[in-house]
Design an enzyme around this catalytic site. Structure first.
Site, PDB file in Angstrom:
ATOM      1  N   HIS A 476       0.829  -1.202   0.000  1.00 20.83           N
ATOM      2  CA  HIS A 476       0.000   0.000   0.000  1.00 20.83           C
ATOM      3  C   HIS A 476       0.870   1.261   0.000  1.00 20.83           C
ATOM      4  CE1 HIS A 476      -3.611   2.440   1.226  1.00 20.83           C
ATOM      5  NE2 HIS A 476      -2.631   3.228   1.649  1.00 20.83           N
ATOM      6  N   GLU A 477       1.777   1.332   0.982  1.00 21.60           N
ATOM      7  CA  GLU A 477       2.584   2.550   1.095  1.00 21.60           C
ATOM      8  C   GLU A 477       3.493   2.720  -0.111  1.00 21.60           C
ATOM      9  OE1 GLU A 477       1.692   4.734   3.054  1.00 21.60           O
ATOM     10  OE2 GLU A 477       0.392   3.483   4.286  1.00 21.60           O
ATOM     11  N   HIS A 480       1.654   4.479  -2.854  1.00 21.63           N
ATOM     12  CA  HIS A 480       1.796   5.936  -2.747  1.00 21.63           C
ATOM     13  C   HIS A 480       3.189   6.339  -3.236  1.00 21.63           C
ATOM     14  CE1 HIS A 480      -1.870   6.743  -0.571  1.00 21.63           C
ATOM     15  NE2 HIS A 480      -1.545   6.019   0.477  1.00 21.63           N
ATOM     16  N   HIS A 483       3.370   6.679  -6.897  1.00 20.30           N
ATOM     17  CA  HIS A 483       2.687   7.905  -7.312  1.00 20.30           C
ATOM     18  C   HIS A 483       3.645   9.101  -7.175  1.00 20.30           C
ATOM     19  CE1 HIS A 483      -1.520  10.098  -7.015  1.00 20.30           C
ATOM     20  NE2 HIS A 483      -0.994  10.189  -8.222  1.00 20.30           N
TER      21      HIS A 483
END
Ligand SMILES: [Zn+2]
Length: 692
Positions: A476-477, A480, A483
């Site tokens: 998940h992290e 980010h 991104h």
């Protein structure tokens, strides 16, 4: 995003919002000797851009006392720059106004990116004190920009002439974005109302900061401590040693189990002693409601009230309506309308979900470094061609932090990525991502990003074995992170993760899917001693438990999202609320008052919404699940884990930041409007026959 709150304190900070995991809060502060802040000059490590590769922060040269003078000088410098733009007698042009604002505040940005990172992951008494002092000043500094009448007149003029300015699409987007931010922040108000608003903003910032401090102290005080080892039956030897270490670190006798940020505590699944489970659960659920110095209830009822007053001043019926105007959902009604679920079904699944899987059986297959390099990095390599090399020469703020250089397919450096995975007493709870340096072609910078987690630190020489939940958090992290890493925009305000809250969780939740992709999973889920792959039976059990957990997770998330939305839907005519009564009736109203599934956070310890920028925004985790399940389905339909799919996603979404309308960006990439069917399938709520 772009709401006016603590995490977006200044224009500079408008680019620095930290992205929290659905779970995040705070554990404690540590000691620091009180030192006098030094004067600001060339000796200050923030005075000029770092000379380290890619402007990596010079952590080896930064002292606790360097932050405050740099922040104050940064505020003053930005104010001078902004006033020069506002008071210029030259007619407004895109370049002398909008681009000039993008270039402003570089010193403040430089110091605040590092300060935010360090105060969240490695704080101490002195840093907390600096935060207390600077918080209202930073709120005022932001108002000095957005409520500057002359500056807004220039922005307004450009905005009304935008059709004739012949701007490229990204520049046009920036002009529209800036105009919207000014209006949202109150630029159209009368001078008298601006004065009222400034006072409310300062009070909001101060109370948010108070809330955060109380929560830190409450979480620390809420740890379960015992000298009787027998009541910890069910925990592994490693967990018991960790509890003994935690007690020793805090100068207590026996064993200490610190509180996690969320209502539920992970050890409850393993502890066999019912009284111990009850004690830990009660510590958790009452942490900020003990009528002591850490009780947050008075703070949050005033916060809710003043936010309603702010919204009223700005012409909105409530704070949620004001916040959602520039989000994808647009209105509070749209934000929470996704509710085709059956609550009774979920509550039936809860017990099974919690106790079906033996974590100690699976953890040996999830060794942290292997998960990172053979899982997280491997998926990024297969999809996007990225390669990674650890850098041991760059300074870090704590010895646990690791730094990797990220290379693009052509061998060029794309970014630096820092990983700080282990729990510490001076680190906030949960997991998050942010930048130390933002990408911008205008400023000539490449991204320096970081991921922070709270995994149990193993004894020296022992491997770090983590749960599948933790594995998912890493993906998940790093979602980010991607991104941020792929950001490829001119203007820093539109770069990377600077997108609305209800879009920002999309790349991260999307990246979680690769953790259970069969090819990726088989590549990292190997026994730490033997290297043997995880037995198929066990892998299937994990998958099954994950589906069960979905019901629980969704329900506790939705309960929290409802609490958030209802607090921020109060009209300004509402009286100061009694927190206990409000919470009870808010949950009852939405049929989420399920005894077996308490909200993921209760109001009194809900850090996201009172202090960390997710006010009227917690629904984003549910909202983006619609997008990420849909997106993963697209990958599956087009061949799965391939470079072609990855490159297309990178080019059309991950690299684009906020440079175009996000609904449009998403549906252009997908080739269709978002569909909710993949989400329901993912949750095991519809038959898994092919969905078209
Ligand atoms: Zn996230």
């Amino acid at each position: 995003m772009a709401s006016i709150n603590l995490s977006r304190r200044t224009r500079a900070l408008a680019r620095t919002t930290t992205i929290l995991a659905a779970g995040a809060l705070a554990v404690s502060g540590t000691t620091a000797s009180a030192q006098q802040p030094t004067a600001f000059g060339p000796a200050n490590p923030f005075y000029a851009p770092s000379t380290l590769p890619h402007q990596a922060p010079p952590f080896d040269k930064i002292h606790n006392t360097d932050y405050q003078p740099a922040i104050e000088a940064g505020i003053a410098q930005q104010r001078t720059e902004i006033e020069a733009i506002a008071n210029s007698t030259t007619p407004a042009t895109f370049d002398n106004t909008i681009v000039a604002m993008e270039r402003s505040g570089q010193l403040l940005n430089r110091v605040m990116l590092v300060f935010s990172g360090v105060t969240q992951a490695n704080t101490n008494d002195l840093l907390q004190k600096v935060q207390d002092i600077e918080t209202p000043k930073l709120a005022a500094a932001q108002d000095a920009i957005y409520l500057n009448t002359k500056l807004f007149a220039r922005v307004h003029k450009l905005y009304s002439e935008r059709a004739t300015l012949k701007l490229d699409p990204e520049s046009l987007r920036l002009l529209e974005y800036d105009y919207q931010q000014f209006v949202k922040a109150g630029a159209n108000l009368s001078e008298a109302d601006k004065t009222k608003l400034k006072k409310l903003n300062e009070e909001d910032a101060t109370l948010s900061n108070d809330f955060m401090n109380k929560l830190l102290a409450a979480a620390k005080a809420g740890a379960y401590v015992t000298t009787d080892k027998s009541v910890l039956a069910g925990l592994t030897d490693a967990q018991i040693s960790a509890a003994a270490l935690s007690a020793k670190d805090t100068k207590q006798q026996g064993f200490r189990i610190p509180l996690q940020n969320t209502t539920q505590q992970p050890d409850l699944a393993e502890l066999t002693n019912r009284a111990t489970r009850q004690a830990i659960f009660e510590n958790s659920i009452t942490r900020t409601e003990r009528n002591d110095a850490n009780d947050t209830r008075a703070t949050i009822s005033r916060l809710a009230q003043l936010r309603a007053e702010k919204a009223h001043l700005l012409g909105f019926p409530n704070y949620a309506a004001w916040t959602l105007q520039d989000q994808m959902a647009k209105t509070p009604e749209a934000a929470l309308k996704l509710k085709p679920w059956d609550w009774n079904f979920y509550s039936e699944q809860v017990r099974k979900a919690k106790y079906d899987l033996d974590e100690n059986e699976v953890k040996p297959y999830f060794e942290l470094d292997r998960v990172l390099q053979d899982g997280v990095f491997y998926a990024a390599n297969q999809l996007y061609g990225l390669t990674f090399k650890e850098r041991h020469d760059l300074p870090v703020y704590n010895p646990d932090v690791r730094v990797f250089e990220v290379f693009d397919i052509n061998g060029k450096t794309l970014a630096l990525a820092y990983f700080d995975y282990f729990k510490r007493d001076n680190k906030q709870g949960g997991a998050w991502m942010s930048n130390f340096v933002n990408q911008s072609k205008l400023l000539g910078t490449i991204p320096v990003i970081y991921n922070v987690g709270n995994f149990a630190k193993p004894a020296p020489g022992e491997p770090a074995l983590i749960s599948f939940d933790d594995v998912t958090t890493m993906f998940h992290e790093f979602g980010h992170g991607l991104h941020g890493i792929f950001a490829n925009t001119v203007y820093p305000s539109l770069s990377g993760t600077s997108v609305p809250r209800d879009f920002v969780e999309f790349p991260s939740q999307f990246n979680e899917h690769w953790a259970s992709n069969p090819q990726v999973f088989a590549h990292f889920a190997k026994h730490y001693k033997t290297g043997a792959p995880m037995p198929a039976e066990l892998a299937a059990k994990i998958k099954k438990a994950a589906t069960f957990n979905e019901g629980y997770r969704l329900t506790e998330l939705l309960a929290a999202a409802e609490l958030d939305m209802q607090w921020h839907s109060l009209p300004n005519t509402a009286s100061l609320q009694n927190v206990d009564d409000f919470e009870k009736s808010a949950l009852a109203r939405t049929h989420l008052n399920l005894e077996t599934v308490p909200p993921r956070y209760r109001s009194s310890y809900f850090l996201h919404i009172w202090a960390n920028g997710y006010s009227a925004g917690y629904y984003a985790y549910l909202w983006t699940e619609m997008l990420d399940d849909d997106a993963y389905q697209w990958f599956e339909d087009h061949g799965g884990l391939t470079r072609a799919n990855g490159d297309r996603f990178r080019n059309m979404v991950l690299s684009r930041g906020n440079t175009e309308d996000l609904d449009k960006m998403y549906s252009t990439w997908l080739g269709a409007e978002p569909d909710t069917k993949p989400m329901l399938k993912d949750r095991g709520l519809v038959e898994t026959s092919p969905v078209k």
